[in-house]
Design a protein around this motif. Structure first.
Motif, short mmCIF file in Angstrom:
data_model
loop_
_atom_site.label_atom_id
_atom_site.label_comp_id
_atom_site.label_asym_id
_atom_site.label_seq_id
_atom_site.Cartn_x
_atom_site.Cartn_y
_atom_site.Cartn_z
N LEU A 59 35.23 41.32 51.61
CA LEU A 59 35.58 39.92 51.33
C LEU A 59 37.07 39.69 51.51
N ASP A 60 37.41 38.52 52.04
CA ASP A 60 38.82 38.15 52.03
C ASP A 60 39.20 37.74 50.60
N PRO A 71 34.82 27.51 46.35
CA PRO A 71 36.16 28.05 46.14
C PRO A 71 36.60 28.04 44.68
N LYS A 72 37.47 28.99 44.35
CA LYS A 72 38.02 29.09 43.00
C LYS A 72 38.65 27.77 42.60
N GLY A 73 38.39 27.37 41.36
CA GLY A 73 38.96 26.13 40.85
C GLY A 73 38.16 24.89 41.17
N LYS A 119 36.75 36.59 47.35
CA LYS A 119 36.64 37.38 46.13
C LYS A 119 36.78 36.53 44.87
N GLN A 120 37.44 35.40 45.01
CA GLN A 120 37.65 34.51 43.87
C GLN A 120 36.61 33.39 43.80
N THR A 134 26.84 35.99 41.11
CA THR A 134 28.06 36.70 40.76
C THR A 134 28.64 37.32 42.01
N ILE A 135 29.94 37.40 42.07
CA ILE A 135 30.58 37.97 43.26
C ILE A 135 30.23 39.44 43.41
#
Length: 195
Positions: free
Chosen positions: A95-96, A172-174, A100-101, A86-87
């Motif tokens: 975090l940039d 990465p997100k997605g 964060k995502q 988990t982040i």
């Protein structure tokens, strides 16, 4: 690659060179047709895993890993667990926005040095492979990170030694984690573990 920073703890992406093991002038390993570097003798009792092999957790692969131009050793690698983190685990890091995502993954790996060379401190070519066909190295953690300790081989890693590592990847997100790849040669010859 995302960079995570904290005054007393720095996380930076590993810059990993792809090491191509040439079959030219080499010999086949244990009659399996797996190319090895010229002059390398596969240790007795070790059967190299063919490039392109797909494995699942707790299955092992043996490859020849060449560091630079001098040290080459057979290693047996086992991905024992791929766990989604988990982040929130990174709450003490700056975090940039992209980081964060991201979705953290912790990959537990067992590595045995089959010989003949020592590989102390070497970075292993183990990559995350996402569903956009992008591969990226683990984030290197300098300092203590309890959710995923021991990210690198010990300073001394002689033949017969075994190490348990945990590697951190920020997907990465997605994107979805498709596999964990051991790539000592070309991308098409990578050995993959599917989570």
């Amino acid at each position: 690659m995302p960079t995570l920073k904290r005054p007393s703890l720095i996380v930076a992406a590993v810059v990993a060179a792809f090491l191509v093991l040439s079959a030219c002038g080499g010999s086949d390993a244990k009659d399996e047709g797996v190319p090895v570097p010229k002059g390398f003798d596969v240790p007795d009792g070790v059967t190299l895993t063919a490039g392109g092999t797909t494995l699942t957790e707790d299955e092992s692969a043996s490859v020849v890993y060449q560091v630079g131009t001098s040290a080459a050793s057979a290693i047996t690698v086992t991905v024992t667990q791929v766990a989604k983190g988990t982040i929130d685990d990174f709450k003490f890091f700056s975090l940039d926005e992209a980081s964060k995502q991201a979705s953290p993954f912790y990959v537990s790996v067992t590595v045995k040095n089959e010989g003949p060379a020592g590989l102390g401190g070497a970075a292993l070519p183990i990559y995350a492979h996402d569903d956009s066909n992008t591969i990226f190295p683990p984030n290197e953690l300098v300092g203590n990170f309890p959710p995923c300790p021991t990210p690198s081989l010990p300073a001394t890693f002689l033949p017969g030694s075994e190490a348990k590592l945990c590697l951190v990847y920020l997907v990465p997100k997605g994107k979805a984690l498709q596999s964990v790849d051991l790539q000592t040669g070309s991308a098409k010859d990578a050995i993959t573990w599917t989570p």
